[in-house]
Design an enzyme around this catalytic site. Structure first.
Site, mmCIF file in Angstrom:
data_model
loop_
_atom_site.group_PDB
_atom_site.id
_atom_site.type_symbol
_atom_site.label_atom_id
_atom_site.label_comp_id
_atom_site.label_asym_id
_atom_site.label_seq_id
_atom_site.Cartn_x
_atom_site.Cartn_y
_atom_site.Cartn_z
ATOM 1 N N GLU A 176 -26.795 2.218 124.795
ATOM 2 C CA GLU A 176 -27.312 3.592 124.677
ATOM 3 C C GLU A 176 -27.079 4.397 125.955
ATOM 4 O O GLU A 176 -27.750 5.397 126.201
ATOM 5 C CB GLU A 176 -28.810 3.577 124.327
ATOM 6 C CG GLU A 176 -29.169 2.834 123.060
ATOM 7 C CD GLU A 176 -28.636 3.449 121.761
ATOM 8 O OE1 GLU A 176 -27.966 4.492 121.830
ATOM 9 O OE2 GLU A 176 -28.871 2.852 120.708
ATOM 10 N N HIS B 178 -36.197 4.087 126.419
ATOM 11 C CA HIS B 178 -36.098 3.966 124.961
ATOM 12 C C HIS B 178 -36.716 2.647 124.534
ATOM 13 O O HIS B 178 -36.524 1.619 125.194
ATOM 14 C CB HIS B 178 -34.626 4.029 124.539
ATOM 15 C CG HIS B 178 -34.393 3.603 123.127
ATOM 16 N ND1 HIS B 178 -34.926 4.255 122.046
ATOM 17 C CD2 HIS B 178 -33.693 2.556 122.608
ATOM 18 C CE1 HIS B 178 -34.550 3.640 120.933
ATOM 19 N NE2 HIS B 178 -33.803 2.606 121.246
ATOM 20 N N HIS C 137 -38.982 0.568 120.847
ATOM 21 C CA HIS C 137 -39.223 0.513 119.402
ATOM 22 C C HIS C 137 -40.701 0.260 119.109
ATOM 23 O O HIS C 137 -41.037 -0.789 118.560
ATOM 24 C CB HIS C 137 -38.388 -0.613 118.780
ATOM 25 C CG HIS C 137 -36.918 -0.564 119.066
ATOM 26 N ND1 HIS C 137 -36.098 -1.677 119.007
ATOM 27 C CD2 HIS C 137 -36.109 0.476 119.406
ATOM 28 C CE1 HIS C 137 -34.846 -1.326 119.286
ATOM 29 N NE2 HIS C 137 -34.820 -0.030 119.547
ATOM 30 N N GLU D 16 -56.612 13.393 124.004
ATOM 31 C CA GLU D 16 -55.708 13.432 125.158
ATOM 32 C C GLU D 16 -54.286 13.882 124.826
ATOM 33 O O GLU D 16 -53.555 14.299 125.729
ATOM 34 C CB GLU D 16 -55.597 12.024 125.766
ATOM 35 C CG GLU D 16 -56.860 11.526 126.422
ATOM 36 C CD GLU D 16 -56.888 11.925 127.885
ATOM 37 O OE1 GLU D 16 -56.154 11.303 128.659
ATOM 38 O OE2 GLU D 16 -57.636 12.856 128.229
ATOM 39 N N HIS E 179 -36.147 4.094 113.887
ATOM 40 C CA HIS E 179 -35.554 3.331 114.987
ATOM 41 C C HIS E 179 -36.518 3.184 116.170
ATOM 42 O O HIS E 179 -36.833 2.071 116.588
ATOM 43 C CB HIS E 179 -34.233 3.982 115.432
ATOM 44 C CG HIS E 179 -33.521 3.233 116.506
ATOM 45 N ND1 HIS E 179 -32.168 3.004 116.502
ATOM 46 C CD2 HIS E 179 -33.972 2.663 117.648
ATOM 47 C CE1 HIS E 179 -31.825 2.299 117.574
ATOM 48 N NE2 HIS E 179 -32.907 2.095 118.296
HETATM 49 O O1 2HA Z 1 -30.146 -2.606 121.846
HETATM 50 O O2 2HA Z 1 -32.603 -0.425 121.428
HETATM 51 O O3 2HA Z 1 -30.917 1.291 120.401
HETATM 52 C C1 2HA Z 1 -31.043 -1.803 122.392
HETATM 53 C C2 2HA Z 1 -31.443 -0.705 121.522
HETATM 54 C C3 2HA Z 1 -30.415 0.083 120.823
HETATM 55 ZN ZN ZN Z 2 -33.154 1.051 120.035
#
Ligand code: 2HA
Ligand code: ZN
Length: 270
Positions: free
Chosen positions: A116, A139, A141, A169, A210
């Site tokens: 990414e 980033h 999940h 908050e 995602h």
């Molecule tokens: O592999 O989160 O979006 C890592 C990730 C891809």
């Molecule tokens: Zn990801």
């Protein structure tokens, strides 16, 4: 030369990755983080003329010229970063306006930066336009935010208002709201460009089905943004199927704006 494993920026990233894993946000190799570093803070720890190898990035932006980043590696597991930082992380200097990344430290098993990387670098550039102090893109999940994208309208006003209503908050922590991208193929320049465009108006960008992107001045701020949005999503999932009896009214939101000196995104409150 000091040992880079004692560098505050490295210790803080490893602690953050460990914490993100502990929160369940980064299963397997899920997630990636990049941190802008200053040449001066690196010079104590690395010979900046010693380039290990050069890796093409597949994109370019003039703002990236000469910038240094500490970044997680592709295919690497956050849970392992604390045991082998040098294999799981790398320090790169971007040249040719970002088209080339010179590896200065890390990725010791021949690896490279996260898949990414385009979304990260383009998001840094986008955030600098609105906040020259921005240093972190993160980033991951988180399960509740992700779950929410399956059952909640992805309209940004509606999505943001729901999150704001779940914890007092929230509007204070992210008054600009969260932006949302529909499902897109990850790891591409296209999702990188789309994420960066969304980053110009908010530090949080949800990738439907995602995960989420956060940006901020430092790791704590960025972690805290995601943590707060994820907590709100968790509460929403606990109550969404129950009859709603109370909420945080727009009038209350306006009181929060005044009390905490924040301004909600234009048009998001009545
Ligand atoms: O592999 O989160 O979006 C890592 C990730 C891809
Ligand atoms: Zn990801």
């Amino acid at each position: 030369m000091k040992d880079i494993l004692t560098a505050p920026f490295l210790i803080e990233l490893v602690r953050t990755l460990t914490n993100m894993y502990a929160h369940g946000w980064d299963e397997r190799n899920g997630g990636n983080v990049s941190v802008l570093l200053e040449e001066a803070e690196l010079a104590d720890f690395l010979d900046l003329n010693a380039v290990i190898r050069t890796i093409p990035t597949g994109f370019a932006a003039p703002e990236l010229e000469g910038k240094y980043f500490l970044v997680t590696g592709t295919g690497k597991y956050f849970k392992n970063a604390q045991y082998d930082p040098a294999a799981n992380l790398g320090v790169v200097r971007l040249t040719d306006q970002g088209a080339q990344a010179q590896l200065l430290w890390g990725f010791t098993d021949g690896g490279k930066f996260t898949s990414e990387f385009p979304a990260h670098m383009m998001s840094h550039v986008a955030r600098w336009k609105v906040d020259p102090e921005n240093r972190v893109v993160m980033h991951c999940h988180p399960a509740n935010l992700l779950a929410m994208t399956y059952v909640h309208d992805l309209d940004e006003v509606k999505f943001t208002r729901t999150l704001w209503q779940m914890c007092t908050e929230c509007i204070v922590v992210f008054p600009e709201g969260v932006n949302v991208l529909p499902w897109m193929l990850c790891g591409t320049n296209e999702i990188g460009e789309a994420t960066a465009q969304k980053m110009e108006s908010a530090r949080l960008v949800v990738w439907a089905q995602h995960g989420i992107y956060g940006a901020g001045k430092d790791l704590d701020e960025t972690f805290g943004l995601i943590e707060t949005a994820e907590k709100a999503a968790e509460i929403w999932l606990k109550i969404a199927h129950l009859p709603l009896v109370n909420t945080i009214s727009d009038e209350a939101m306006h009181l929060l704006e005044a009390r905490f000196g924040v301004k909600a995104r234009e048009g998001y409150l009545r």
